[in-house]
Motif scaffolding. Structure first.
Motif, PDB file in Angstrom:
ATOM      1  N   GLY A  10       0.613  -1.327  -0.077  1.00 19.62           N
ATOM      2  CA  GLY A  10       0.054   0.032   0.021  1.00 19.62           C
ATOM      3  C   GLY A  10       0.923   1.266   0.163  1.00 19.62           C
ATOM      4  N   ARG A  11       2.148   1.194  -0.048  1.00 19.94           N
ATOM      5  CA  ARG A  11       2.928   2.356   0.039  1.00 19.94           C
ATOM      6  C   ARG A  11       2.645   2.943  -1.524  1.00 19.94           C
ATOM      7  N   LEU A  12       3.074   4.142  -1.478  1.00 19.88           N
ATOM      8  CA  LEU A  12       3.203   5.095  -2.542  1.00 19.88           C
ATOM      9  C   LEU A  12       4.385   5.346  -3.109  1.00 19.88           C
ATOM     10  N   LEU A  13       4.699   5.307  -4.569  1.00 15.16           N
ATOM     11  CA  LEU A  13       5.901   5.816  -5.311  1.00 15.16           C
ATOM     12  C   LEU A  13       5.660   7.266  -5.329  1.00 15.16           C
ATOM     13  N   MET A  14       6.945   7.878  -4.698  1.00 14.00           N
ATOM     14  CA  MET A  14       7.011   9.535  -4.738  1.00 14.00           C
ATOM     15  C   MET A  14       8.287   9.770  -5.090  1.00 14.00           C
ATOM     16  N   ARG A  19      14.068  20.234  -9.026  1.00 17.16           N
ATOM     17  CA  ARG A  19      14.013  21.459  -9.739  1.00 17.16           C
ATOM     18  C   ARG A  19      12.460  22.219  -9.523  1.00 17.16           C
ATOM     19  N   PRO A  20      12.625  23.491  -9.870  1.00 19.46           N
ATOM     20  CA  PRO A  20      11.221  23.833  -9.686  1.00 19.46           C
ATOM     21  C   PRO A  20      10.348  23.633 -10.836  1.00 19.46           C
ATOM     22  N   PRO A  21       8.840  23.449 -10.409  1.00 20.48           N
ATOM     23  CA  PRO A  21       8.214  24.224  -9.229  1.00 20.48           C
ATOM     24  C   PRO A  21       8.331  23.240  -8.043  1.00 20.48           C
ATOM     25  N   SER A  22       8.360  23.874  -7.096  1.00 20.01           N
ATOM     26  CA  SER A  22       8.154  22.861  -5.775  1.00 20.01           C
ATOM     27  C   SER A  22       9.438  21.992  -5.554  1.00 20.01           C
ATOM     28  N   ALA A  23      10.547  22.426  -5.912  1.00 17.13           N
ATOM     29  CA  ALA A  23      11.881  22.073  -5.711  1.00 17.13           C
ATOM     30  C   ALA A  23      12.069  21.711  -4.287  1.00 17.13           C
ATOM     31  N   GLY A  24      12.515  20.193  -4.080  1.00 20.66           N
ATOM     32  CA  GLY A  24      12.805  19.945  -2.381  1.00 20.66           C
ATOM     33  C   GLY A  24      11.507  19.240  -1.945  1.00 20.66           C
ATOM     34  N   THR A  25      10.112  19.331  -2.641  1.00 24.45           N
ATOM     35  CA  THR A  25       9.215  18.616  -1.944  1.00 24.45           C
ATOM     36  C   THR A  25       9.021  17.467  -2.722  1.00 24.45           C
ATOM     37  N   TRP A  99       9.418   4.554  -2.239  1.00 19.73           N
ATOM     38  CA  TRP A  99       7.878   4.133  -1.629  1.00 19.73           C
ATOM     39  C   TRP A  99       7.923   4.617  -0.451  1.00 19.73           C
ATOM     40  N   LEU A 100       6.494   5.113  -0.222  1.00 21.42           N
ATOM     41  CA  LEU A 100       6.298   5.719   1.203  1.00 21.42           C
ATOM     42  C   LEU A 100       4.985   5.542   1.744  1.00 21.42           C
ATOM     43  N   THR A 101       4.814   5.091   3.073  1.00 17.21           N
ATOM     44  CA  THR A 101       3.580   5.084   3.411  1.00 17.21           C
ATOM     45  C   THR A 101       3.022   5.979   3.601  1.00 17.21           C
ATOM     46  N   PRO A 102       1.428   6.223   3.721  1.00 14.82           N
ATOM     47  CA  PRO A 102       0.734   7.343   3.906  1.00 14.82           C
ATOM     48  C   PRO A 102       0.994   8.276   5.079  1.00 14.82           C
ATOM     49  N   GLY A 103       1.625   7.492   5.960  1.00 19.37           N
ATOM     50  CA  GLY A 103       2.181   8.301   7.370  1.00 19.37           C
ATOM     51  C   GLY A 103       3.489   8.845   7.093  1.00 19.37           C
ATOM     52  N   GLU A 104       4.334   8.184   6.422  1.00 22.61           N
ATOM     53  CA  GLU A 104       5.789   8.969   5.965  1.00 22.61           C
ATOM     54  C   GLU A 104       5.422  10.184   5.142  1.00 22.61           C
ATOM     55  N   LEU A 105       4.858   9.870   4.155  1.00 23.42           N
ATOM     56  CA  LEU A 105       4.360  10.923   3.185  1.00 23.42           C
ATOM     57  C   LEU A 105       3.694  12.307   3.964  1.00 23.42           C
ATOM     58  N   ARG A 106       2.911  12.030   4.782  1.00 22.93           N
ATOM     59  CA  ARG A 106       2.232  13.066   5.645  1.00 22.93           C
ATOM     60  C   ARG A 106       3.451  13.882   6.288  1.00 22.93           C
ATOM     61  N   ALA A 107       4.293  13.055   6.810  1.00 27.47           N
ATOM     62  CA  ALA A 107       5.430  13.850   7.636  1.00 27.47           C
ATOM     63  C   ALA A 107       6.585  14.684   6.641  1.00 27.47           C
ATOM     64  N   LEU A 108       6.452  14.470   5.316  1.00 29.69           N
ATOM     65  CA  LEU A 108       7.350  15.039   4.672  1.00 29.69           C
ATOM     66  C   LEU A 108       6.945  16.273   4.106  1.00 29.69           C
ATOM     67  N   PRO A 109       7.755  17.194   3.563  1.00 32.17           N
ATOM     68  CA  PRO A 109       7.335  18.561   2.766  1.00 32.17           C
ATOM     69  C   PRO A 109       6.910  17.971   1.458  1.00 32.17           C
ATOM     70  N   THR A 110       5.414  18.304   1.194  1.00 32.05           N
ATOM     71  CA  THR A 110       5.082  17.713  -0.229  1.00 32.05           C
ATOM     72  C   THR A 110       4.526  18.912  -1.070  1.00 32.05           C
ATOM     73  N   ALA A 111       4.510  18.800  -2.367  1.00 29.22           N
ATOM     74  CA  ALA A 111       4.033  19.658  -3.364  1.00 29.22           C
ATOM     75  C   ALA A 111       2.699  20.214  -2.922  1.00 29.22           C
ATOM     76  N   PRO A 112       2.332  21.560  -3.161  1.00 32.84           N
ATOM     77  CA  PRO A 112       1.289  22.171  -3.006  1.00 32.84           C
ATOM     78  C   PRO A 112      -0.045  21.230  -3.296  1.00 32.84           C
ATOM     79  N   GLY A 113      -1.123  20.818  -2.593  1.00 27.59           N
ATOM     80  CA  GLY A 113      -2.361  20.376  -2.965  1.00 27.59           C
ATOM     81  C   GLY A 113      -2.176  18.981  -2.946  1.00 27.59           C
ATOM     82  N   LEU A 114      -0.965  18.362  -2.971  1.00 24.34           N
ATOM     83  CA  LEU A 114      -0.778  16.873  -3.274  1.00 24.34           C
ATOM     84  C   LEU A 114      -1.466  15.930  -2.159  1.00 24.34           C
ATOM     85  N   LEU A 115      -1.384  16.441  -0.771  1.00 26.94           N
ATOM     86  CA  LEU A 115      -2.152  15.318   0.155  1.00 26.94           C
ATOM     87  C   LEU A 115      -3.534  15.571  -0.023  1.00 26.94           C
ATOM     88  N   ASP A 116      -4.215  16.816  -0.150  1.00 28.67           N
ATOM     89  CA  ASP A 116      -5.421  16.976  -0.346  1.00 28.67           C
ATOM     90  C   ASP A 116      -5.964  16.246  -1.497  1.00 28.67           C
TER      91      ASP A 116
END
Length: 124
Positions: A10-14, A19-25, A99-116
């Motif tokens: 159930g992990r997601l590939l991220m 690079r921009p936009p959203s470099a580092g997320t 590969w990230l679990t949903p919990g791991e992903l929520r704890a990281l900086p993500t691109a705007p609107g990704l989690l929603d």
């Protein structure tokens, strides 16, 4: 467009954007559709370039709009993909791929609107 892959756990590939936009997320692997490509061909190419993985493209999961430079608005179509081969590695404009679990992903900086978006598509 982007490709949404899940593994047997159930992990997601991220990818972490280099690079921009959203470099580092962290975000879904994907990019622009090149001239002469349709969405599925672009998803296959971008997944190979950014993650080293070969995929089969499935259904359209959802569409989001994101602002770009100069007032441009990008319409991004995200597709379900199934990994068929390759070896996971970061490439092209991805600084990292994993590969990230949903919990791991929520704890990281993500691109705007990704989690929603992922939550709205019942993927978190």
């Amino acid at each position: 467009m982007g490709g949404i892959a899940r593994d047997g756990s159930g992990r997601l590939l991220m990818i972490r954007r280099a690079r921009p936009p959203s470099a580092g997320t962290w975000s879904v692997p994907g990019g622009r559709v090149e001239p002469g490509e349709d969405d599925p061909a672009a998803v296959v190419r971008e997944m190979r370039e950014e993650t080293g993985l070969e995929v089969a493209v499935g259904r359209l999961v959802g569409t989001v709009e994101r602002p770009g430079p100069g007032g441009v608005v990008y319409e991004i179509h995200d597709y379900e993909v199934t990994v068929r081969g390759g070896e996971l590695r970061a490439g092209d404009d991805a600084a990292e791929a994993r590969w990230l679990t949903p919990g791991e992903l929520r704890a990281l900086p993500t691109a705007p609107g990704l989690l929603d978006a992922l939550a709205g598509w019942d993927l978190l």
